[in-house]
Design a protein around this motif. Structure first.
Motif, PDB file in Angstrom:
ATOM      1  N   ALA A 146       1.989  -8.700   2.649  1.00 38.07           N
ATOM      2  CA  ALA A 146       2.305  -9.183   1.301  1.00 38.07           C
ATOM      3  C   ALA A 146       1.977  -8.098   0.270  1.00 38.07           C
ATOM      4  O   ALA A 146       0.997  -7.366   0.426  1.00 38.07           O
ATOM      5  N   PRO A 147       2.773  -7.976  -0.784  1.00 40.38           N
ATOM      6  CA  PRO A 147       2.511  -6.942  -1.796  1.00 40.38           C
ATOM      7  C   PRO A 147       1.217  -7.214  -2.562  1.00 40.38           C
ATOM      8  O   PRO A 147       0.791  -8.362  -2.694  1.00 40.38           O
ATOM      9  N   GLU A 148       0.608  -6.152  -3.053  1.00 37.01           N
ATOM     10  CA  GLU A 148      -0.606  -6.292  -3.856  1.00 37.01           C
ATOM     11  C   GLU A 148      -0.264  -6.964  -5.187  1.00 37.01           C
ATOM     12  O   GLU A 148       0.807  -6.723  -5.755  1.00 37.01           O
ATOM     13  N   VAL A 149      -1.191  -7.770  -5.708  1.00 38.95           N
ATOM     14  CA  VAL A 149      -0.955  -8.390  -7.011  1.00 38.95           C
ATOM     15  C   VAL A 149      -1.241  -7.421  -8.153  1.00 38.95           C
ATOM     16  O   VAL A 149      -0.907  -7.699  -9.306  1.00 38.95           O
ATOM     17  N   CYS A 150      -1.848  -6.304  -7.841  1.00 40.30           N
ATOM     18  CA  CYS A 150      -2.070  -5.248  -8.829  1.00 40.30           C
ATOM     19  C   CYS A 150      -0.743  -4.886  -9.494  1.00 40.30           C
ATOM     20  O   CYS A 150       0.271  -4.719  -8.805  1.00 40.30           O
ATOM     21  N   GLY A 153       0.967  -2.177  -7.952  1.00 42.77           N
ATOM     22  CA  GLY A 153       1.323  -2.369  -6.556  1.00 42.77           C
ATOM     23  C   GLY A 153       0.547  -1.486  -5.609  1.00 42.77           C
ATOM     24  O   GLY A 153       0.947  -1.293  -4.457  1.00 42.77           O
ATOM     25  N   MET A 154      -0.592  -0.934  -6.085  1.00 40.80           N
ATOM     26  CA  MET A 154      -1.353   0.007  -5.274  1.00 40.80           C
ATOM     27  C   MET A 154      -2.801  -0.416  -5.027  1.00 40.80           C
ATOM     28  O   MET A 154      -3.310  -0.237  -3.918  1.00 40.80           O
ATOM     29  N   THR A 155      -3.470  -0.940  -6.030  1.00 37.70           N
ATOM     30  CA  THR A 155      -4.881  -1.275  -5.887  1.00 37.70           C
ATOM     31  C   THR A 155      -5.081  -2.357  -4.838  1.00 37.70           C
ATOM     32  O   THR A 155      -4.419  -3.400  -4.885  1.00 37.70           O
ATOM     33  N   PRO A 156      -5.990  -2.141  -3.869  1.00 37.81           N
ATOM     34  CA  PRO A 156      -6.246  -3.172  -2.855  1.00 37.81           C
ATOM     35  C   PRO A 156      -6.715  -4.475  -3.505  1.00 37.81           C
ATOM     36  O   PRO A 156      -7.799  -4.532  -4.081  1.00 37.81           O
ATOM     37  N   THR A 157      -5.872  -5.472  -3.443  1.00 40.72           N
ATOM     38  CA  THR A 157      -6.170  -6.789  -4.026  1.00 40.72           C
ATOM     39  C   THR A 157      -5.776  -7.864  -3.018  1.00 40.72           C
ATOM     40  O   THR A 157      -6.624  -8.404  -2.322  1.00 40.72           O
ATOM     41  N   THR A 158      -4.495  -8.114  -2.900  1.00 39.35           N
ATOM     42  CA  THR A 158      -4.021  -9.087  -1.910  1.00 39.35           C
ATOM     43  C   THR A 158      -4.415  -8.665  -0.496  1.00 39.35           C
ATOM     44  O   THR A 158      -4.830  -9.492   0.323  1.00 39.35           O
ATOM     45  N   SER A 159      -4.309  -7.382  -0.208  1.00 37.52           N
ATOM     46  CA  SER A 159      -4.607  -6.900   1.143  1.00 37.52           C
ATOM     47  C   SER A 159      -6.062  -7.153   1.525  1.00 37.52           C
ATOM     48  O   SER A 159      -6.349  -7.542   2.663  1.00 37.52           O
TER      49      SER A 159
END
Length: 207
Positions: A146-150, A153-159
């Protein structure tokens, strides 16, 4: 603050959706079986590792396993290259986290670990199951990508949320597999609120 409330709802909905779409596979059962066999039966330990934000999640997973009856340690992948890999012993098992599956330090850690112990088993948690790391795992668990919510689209968030949930699944699955009790929990928690609650629960188990 209406904009902040809307942002909160958007983030919660996207991360909740990602969790609900986490691939449910038999690989989790295989991972738990590996952990129980190598650590709880053969006396090894679970070595957890990751770089950056994934490393912080790996550290949390390790401490949670420790508190629930499965010995685990966090190994920093860079420090591993400067002697800390010596913590590895017979029957140890590795749990490696990398969202890209390409993190240089983690990929190198696989090679170094297998050079020290060719029989070491490796569980991988990654957002790219077809990556270099993903293909190296004896068991590979995919976050779903799933794509990051940042907004970048880069900062580790969803991951990292996904990795945390996957770690919880492995911990709880292992607890159930080894019939971990409140009495055993209390032996590992002597202070604080959890110490009090676990001792109370342990007393109720006895009676």
């Amino acid at each position: 603050m209406e904009d902040m409330k809307a942002l909160m709802r958007e983030i919660m909905e996207k991360e909740a959706e990602a969790i609900l779409h986490l691939p449910v596979t038999d690989d989790y059962n295989r991972a738990v079986e590996l952990i129980v066999e190598q650590v709880n039966r053969r006396g090894g330990k679970l070595i957890c590792s990751g770089m950056g934000k994934a490393g912080q999640i790996a550290m949390n997973i390790a401490t949670t396993f420790c508190s629930t009856g499965t010995p685990a340690v966090f190994l920093h992948p860079s420090e591993a290259q400067h002697g800390d890999l010596g913590i590895m012993q017979r029957n140890d098992l590795m749990l490696l986290l990398s969202n890209s599956g390409k993190t240089r330090e983690i990929v190198e850690l696989v090679e170094l670990s297998r050079n020290l112990n060719p029989e070491v088993k490796i569980i991988v948690i990654t957002g790219n199951a077809e990556s270099v790391l993903g293909r190296q795992g004896d068991v590979t668990l995919w976050t779903g990508g799933a794509p990051e919510v940042c907004p970048l689209g880069m900062t580790p968030t969803t991951s990292t949320t996904m990795m945390t949930v996957m770690g919880d699944i492995l911990v709880v699955g292992t607890m159930k597999a080894i019939d971990f009790t409140a009495t055993e929990y209390a032996k590992r928690h002597h202070g604080g609120y959890l110490g009090h609650v676990s001792r109370t629960a342990a007393a109720e188990e006895i009676h």
